[in-house]
Write an enzyme that holds these catalytic residues in place. Structure first.
Site, mmCIF file in Angstrom:
data_model
loop_
_atom_site.group_PDB
_atom_site.id
_atom_site.type_symbol
_atom_site.label_atom_id
_atom_site.label_comp_id
_atom_site.label_asym_id
_atom_site.label_seq_id
_atom_site.Cartn_x
_atom_site.Cartn_y
_atom_site.Cartn_z
ATOM 1 N N ARG A 108 46.684 38.089 20.161
ATOM 2 C CA ARG A 108 45.841 38.988 20.955
ATOM 3 C C ARG A 108 44.380 38.947 20.502
ATOM 4 N NH1 ARG A 108 49.703 43.048 23.348
ATOM 5 N NH2 ARG A 108 47.968 44.329 24.004
ATOM 6 N N TYR A 160 41.191 38.159 22.671
ATOM 7 C CA TYR A 160 40.716 39.257 23.530
ATOM 8 C C TYR A 160 40.111 40.368 22.673
ATOM 9 C CZ TYR A 160 40.988 42.866 27.214
ATOM 10 O OH TYR A 160 40.707 43.856 28.144
ATOM 11 N N ASP A 161 40.884 40.826 21.674
ATOM 12 C CA ASP A 161 40.440 41.977 20.875
ATOM 13 C C ASP A 161 39.150 41.670 20.123
ATOM 14 O OD1 ASP A 161 43.001 42.566 21.695
ATOM 15 O OD2 ASP A 161 43.752 43.169 19.724
ATOM 16 N N ASN A 192 44.561 51.568 29.344
ATOM 17 C CA ASN A 192 45.348 50.921 30.416
ATOM 18 C C ASN A 192 45.059 51.539 31.779
ATOM 19 O OD1 ASN A 192 46.770 50.560 27.782
ATOM 20 N ND2 ASN A 192 48.069 49.260 29.057
ATOM 21 N N VAL A 214 52.712 47.802 34.523
ATOM 22 C CA VAL A 214 52.832 48.540 35.784
ATOM 23 C C VAL A 214 53.143 47.577 36.930
ATOM 24 C CG1 VAL A 214 51.639 49.999 37.465
ATOM 25 C CG2 VAL A 214 51.375 50.456 35.015
ATOM 26 N N GLN A 219 57.525 52.237 22.590
ATOM 27 C CA GLN A 219 56.070 52.146 22.435
ATOM 28 C C GLN A 219 55.400 52.917 23.572
ATOM 29 O OE1 GLN A 219 58.029 49.680 23.464
ATOM 30 N NE2 GLN A 219 57.000 48.060 24.587
ATOM 31 N N ASP A 234 52.108 43.722 19.425
ATOM 32 C CA ASP A 234 52.077 44.688 20.527
ATOM 33 C C ASP A 234 51.822 46.086 19.935
ATOM 34 O OD1 ASP A 234 53.252 44.478 23.577
ATOM 35 O OD2 ASP A 234 53.573 46.476 22.743
ATOM 36 N N PRO A 235 50.743 46.758 20.347
ATOM 37 C CA PRO A 235 50.473 48.078 19.749
ATOM 38 C C PRO A 235 51.616 49.063 19.986
ATOM 39 C CG PRO A 235 48.530 47.257 20.911
ATOM 40 C CD PRO A 235 49.662 46.332 21.242
ATOM 41 N N ARG A 250 49.295 54.260 21.995
ATOM 42 C CA ARG A 250 47.903 54.253 22.431
ATOM 43 C C ARG A 250 47.634 55.491 23.278
ATOM 44 N NH1 ARG A 250 46.708 49.162 25.406
ATOM 45 N NH2 ARG A 250 46.550 47.999 23.476
HETATM 46 P P1 NAD Z 1 40.982 41.224 36.187
HETATM 47 O O1 NAD Z 1 41.549 40.034 35.511
HETATM 48 O O2 NAD Z 1 41.591 41.680 37.470
HETATM 49 O O3 NAD Z 1 39.427 41.019 36.446
HETATM 50 C C1 NAD Z 1 38.601 40.246 35.633
HETATM 51 C C2 NAD Z 1 37.703 39.412 36.536
HETATM 52 O O4 NAD Z 1 36.847 38.599 35.711
HETATM 53 C C3 NAD Z 1 38.484 38.461 37.442
HETATM 54 O O5 NAD Z 1 38.023 38.568 38.765
HETATM 55 C C4 NAD Z 1 38.197 37.084 36.840
HETATM 56 O O6 NAD Z 1 38.257 36.049 37.801
HETATM 57 C C5 NAD Z 1 36.819 37.296 36.256
HETATM 58 N N1 NAD Z 1 36.485 36.352 35.188
HETATM 59 C C6 NAD Z 1 37.250 36.007 34.126
HETATM 60 N N2 NAD Z 1 36.581 35.124 33.361
HETATM 61 C C7 NAD Z 1 35.368 34.923 33.952
HETATM 62 C C8 NAD Z 1 34.243 34.115 33.651
HETATM 63 N N3 NAD Z 1 34.217 33.337 32.566
HETATM 64 N N4 NAD Z 1 33.173 34.154 34.482
HETATM 65 C C9 NAD Z 1 33.183 34.931 35.588
HETATM 66 N N5 NAD Z 1 34.233 35.713 35.929
HETATM 67 C C10 NAD Z 1 35.305 35.704 35.110
HETATM 68 O O7 NAD Z 1 40.984 42.405 35.117
HETATM 69 P P2 NAD Z 1 40.614 43.940 35.266
HETATM 70 O O8 NAD Z 1 41.817 44.706 34.919
HETATM 71 O O9 NAD Z 1 39.923 44.206 36.537
HETATM 72 O O10 NAD Z 1 39.583 44.111 34.067
HETATM 73 C C11 NAD Z 1 38.184 44.183 34.273
HETATM 74 C C12 NAD Z 1 37.494 44.429 32.945
HETATM 75 O O11 NAD Z 1 37.933 45.648 32.373
HETATM 76 C C13 NAD Z 1 37.750 43.334 31.911
HETATM 77 O O12 NAD Z 1 36.566 43.097 31.191
HETATM 78 C C14 NAD Z 1 38.787 43.969 31.009
HETATM 79 O O13 NAD Z 1 38.721 43.437 29.708
HETATM 80 C C15 NAD Z 1 38.407 45.422 31.064
HETATM 81 N N6 NAD Z 1 39.549 46.292 30.766
HETATM 82 C C16 NAD Z 1 40.584 46.420 31.661
HETATM 83 C C17 NAD Z 1 41.670 47.222 31.337
HETATM 84 C C18 NAD Z 1 42.840 47.401 32.284
HETATM 85 O O14 NAD Z 1 43.788 48.083 31.933
HETATM 86 N N7 NAD Z 1 42.813 46.845 33.477
HETATM 87 C C19 NAD Z 1 41.704 47.895 30.111
HETATM 88 C C20 NAD Z 1 40.658 47.716 29.228
HETATM 89 C C21 NAD Z 1 39.578 46.933 29.569
HETATM 90 N N1 UDP Z 2 55.769 45.613 28.704
HETATM 91 C C1 UDP Z 2 57.117 45.723 28.991
HETATM 92 N N2 UDP Z 2 57.608 45.003 30.041
HETATM 93 C C2 UDP Z 2 56.842 44.213 30.831
HETATM 94 C C3 UDP Z 2 55.456 44.122 30.537
HETATM 95 C C4 UDP Z 2 54.958 44.827 29.458
HETATM 96 O O1 UDP Z 2 57.872 46.436 28.309
HETATM 97 O O2 UDP Z 2 57.383 43.619 31.783
HETATM 98 C C5 UDP Z 2 55.218 46.413 27.578
HETATM 99 C C6 UDP Z 2 54.342 45.634 26.603
HETATM 100 O O3 UDP Z 2 55.127 45.042 25.595
HETATM 101 C C7 UDP Z 2 53.441 46.740 26.086
HETATM 102 C C8 UDP Z 2 53.272 47.676 27.266
HETATM 103 O O4 UDP Z 2 54.354 47.392 28.134
HETATM 104 O O5 UDP Z 2 54.084 47.439 25.043
HETATM 105 C C9 UDP Z 2 51.958 47.502 28.000
HETATM 106 O O6 UDP Z 2 51.806 46.136 28.296
HETATM 107 P P1 UDP Z 2 50.601 45.560 29.147
HETATM 108 O O7 UDP Z 2 50.699 44.068 29.072
HETATM 109 O O8 UDP Z 2 50.571 46.180 30.495
HETATM 110 O O9 UDP Z 2 49.279 46.085 28.420
HETATM 111 P P2 UDP Z 2 48.775 46.160 26.891
HETATM 112 O O10 UDP Z 2 49.849 45.680 25.965
HETATM 113 O O11 UDP Z 2 47.578 45.277 26.858
HETATM 114 O O12 UDP Z 2 48.480 47.587 26.705
#
Ligand code: NAD
Ligand code: UDP
Ligand code: UDP
Length: 325
Positions: free
Chosen positions: A148, A151-152, A180, A194, A215, A279-280, A283
Site C-alpha cells: 500500500r 499510495y500512502d 472512505n 462498497v 475490521q 489492511d488497516p 478507521r
Molecule cells: P477515481 O479512481 O475514481 O478517480 C481518480 C481519477 O484520477 C480518475 O479519473 C483517473 O483516471 C485520474 N488519474 C489517475 N492518474 C492520473 C494521472 N496520472 N493523470 C491524470 N489523471 C489521473 O478515484 P476517486 O475515488 O474519485 O478519488 C479521487 C481522489 O480522492 C484521489 O486523489 C484519491 O486518492 C482521493 N481519495 C479518495 C477516497 C475514496 O474513498 N474514494 C478516499 C481518500 C482519498
Molecule cells: N474488503 C472486503 N471485501 C471486498 C473488498 C474489500 O472485505 O470485496 C475489505 C478490505 O479488506 C478492507 C475494507 O473492506 O478491510 C475496505 O476496503 P477498500 O478497498 O474499499 O478500502 P480501503 O482498504 O482502502 O479502506
C-alpha cells in the site's frame, strides 16, 4: 489570472473524470463556474462526464499530471490519483509518480498563477492507526515498503510538497484528508468494498469478506464529501488544513455486508478470503476540526447513501449488459 465576471471562476479539476471528481465538477458547474477537467482516464471514464460534453462552461483535456500543464485558471482541485487498492497497486510506480510528480506540476502551476490549490489527501496517511479515532495531529503508522506504500507514501509526500510550497512560496493550499467515500459513479470493478458488495449482491453472487470482517471503516456519501471540499476551498488563506473529511459513524465490514444485503433485498452467501497485507484494522475520522472550521457535518446516513448507490448500480449493470441474479 483569468477574470470572468463577478464571482465566476475558471477552475481546473484534475482527476475530474473519476468518481469524486465528476461529482465535484457537477457542483462547481451548478455554482456557475467554468471547468477544465484534466484526466488521463486511467481509472476514470468518459461515462462519468458524458452529460457535460458540449456544456459551454466545461472542457475536457486528456492529460497525465506527471507531465507539466500550462493553462490559465483561478483555482485548482488536484484529485488525480487512482484510489482503490486494486487500481493503485496495478502499477505502483505510476501511482507514486502521479502523487508526487502530479503534486509538483500542479503546485508549479499554482505558484506561477498565484492561485489557490486543493489537494485530495487521504486517511491512508494514518496507515494502520494506533490512535483511534484519528485526529489531524496524528502522524500515522505506515509501512513504507509494503504493497500500500505507493499510495500512502505518495500521498504523504504530496502533503509535504504542499506545505513546502506554502512555506517557501506562500502558495495558498487547502489539504483535505478524505476517509472512505462511496456513491454513484464508483467503478463497478474497482475492487472497493462498497462497489464489490453492491455488485455481488445485485448479481446474486457470494459476498467476499476479507479476513473475518471485524475490521472497521467509516463511510461517507460522496455528496457530503464534495460539500466539505468546496467549503474548505472557500476558506481564507490562513486555513491550510490538513482537515479530515469523513463520516464518524464506524461500521465493521460484516455490518456493511448485512446492510447491503438488506437494501438489495436478498441474503447472499458470504465467502471469507485472506485479509490483504497491511489492511488497516480500524478507521474513524475525528471530524471536530471540519465541524469547527467549515461548519461541516455529514448529512447522509449509510442507509440512505447505500440506497442511492444500489439504485445507480442496478442501472449501470444493465447498461453494461451484466445480468442481475
Ligand atoms: P477515481 O479512481 O475514481 O478517480 C481518480 C481519477 O484520477 C480518475 O479519473 C483517473 O483516471 C485520474 N488519474 C489517475 N492518474 C492520473 C494521472 N496520472 N493523470 C491524470 N489523471 C489521473 O478515484 P476517486 O475515488 O474519485 O478519488 C479521487 C481522489 O480522492 C484521489 O486523489 C484519491 O486518492 C482521493 N481519495 C479518495 C477516497 C475514496 O474513498 N474514494 C478516499 C481518500 C482519498
Ligand atoms: N474488503 C472486503 N471485501 C471486498 C473488498 C474489500 O472485505 O470485496 C475489505 C478490505 O479488506 C478492507 C475494507 O473492506 O478491510 C475496505 O476496503 P477498500 O478497498 O474499499 O478500502 P480501503 O482498504 O482502502 O479502506
Ligand atoms: N509547471 C507546470 N505548469 C506551470 C508551471 C510549472 O506544469 O504553469 C511545472 C514545471 O514543469 C515544473 C513544476 O511545475 O517542473 C514545478 O514548478 P516550479 O516553478 O515550482 O519549479 P521549477 O520550474 O523551478 O522546477
Amino acid at each position: 489570472m483569468v477574470r470572468l465576471y463577478d464571482s465566476q471562476k475558471r477552475i481546473l479539476v484534475t482527476g475530474g473524470a473519476g468518481f469524486i471528481g465528476s461529482h465535484l465538477i457537477d457542483r462547481l458547474l451548478a455554482q456557475g463556474h467554468e471547468i477544465i477537467c484534466a484526466d488521463n482516464l486511467f481509472t476514470g471514464t468518459k461515462r462519468n462526464i458524458e452529460h457535460l460534453l458540449g456544456h459551454p462552461r466545461f472542457e475536457f483535456l486528456r492529460h497525465d499530471v506527471t507531465f507539466p500543464l500550462y493553462v490559465e485558471v483561478d483555482e485548482i482541485y488536484n484529485l488525480a490519483c487512482p484510489a482503490s487498492p486494486v487500481h493503485y497497486q496495478h502499477d505502483p510506480v505510476q501511482t507514486t509518480k502521479t502523487s508526487v510528480l502530479g503534486a509538483i506540476n500542479m503546485l508549479g502551476l499554482a505558484k506561477r498563477l498565484k492561485c489557490k490549490i486543493f489537494q485530495a489527501s487521504t486517511s491512508e496517511v494514518y496507515g494502520d492507526p494506533l490512535v483511534h479515532p484519528q485526529p489531524e495531529s496524528y502522524w500515522g503508522s505506515v509501512n513504507p515498503i509494503g504493497p500500500r506504500a505507493c499510495y500512502d507514501e505518495g500521498k504523504r509526500c504530496a502533503e509535504t510538497l504542499f506545505f513546502d510550497y506554502h512555506r517557501m512560496h506562500r502558495t495558498e493550499i487547502k489539504v483535505v484528508r478524505l476517509f472512505n467515500t462511496y456513491g454513484p459513479r464508483m467503478h463497478h470493478a474497482d475492487g472497493r468494498v462498497v462497489s464489490n458488495f453492491v455488485v455481488q449482491a445485485l448479481k446474486g453472487e457470494p459476498i467476499t469478506i476479507y479476513g473475518d470482517g471485524s475490521q472497521t471503516r467509516s463511510f461517507c456519501y460522496v455528496d457530503d464529501v464534495v460539500d466539505g471540499c468546496i467549503r474548505l476551498m472557500e476558506t481564507g488563506p490562513e486555513v491550510t488544513g490538513p482537515v479530515n473529511l469523513g463520516n464518524p459513524q464506524e461500521f465493521t465490514i460484516r455490518q456493511l455486508a448485512q446492510s447491503v444485503m438488506a437494501i438489495v433485498g436478498r441474503s447472499a452467501d458470504i465467502v471469507f478470503k485472506d485479509l490483504p497485507q497491511d489492511d488497516p484494522r480500524q478507521r474513524q475520522p475525528d471530524a471536530a476540526l471540519a465541524e469547527r472550521l467549515l461548519h461541516w457535518q455529514p448529512s447522509v446516513s449509510l442507509q440512505q447513501g447505500l440506497e442511492h448507490t444500489v439504485d445507480y448500480f442496478r442501472i449501470r449493470l444493465a447498461e453494461l449488459g451484466i445480468p442481475a441474479g
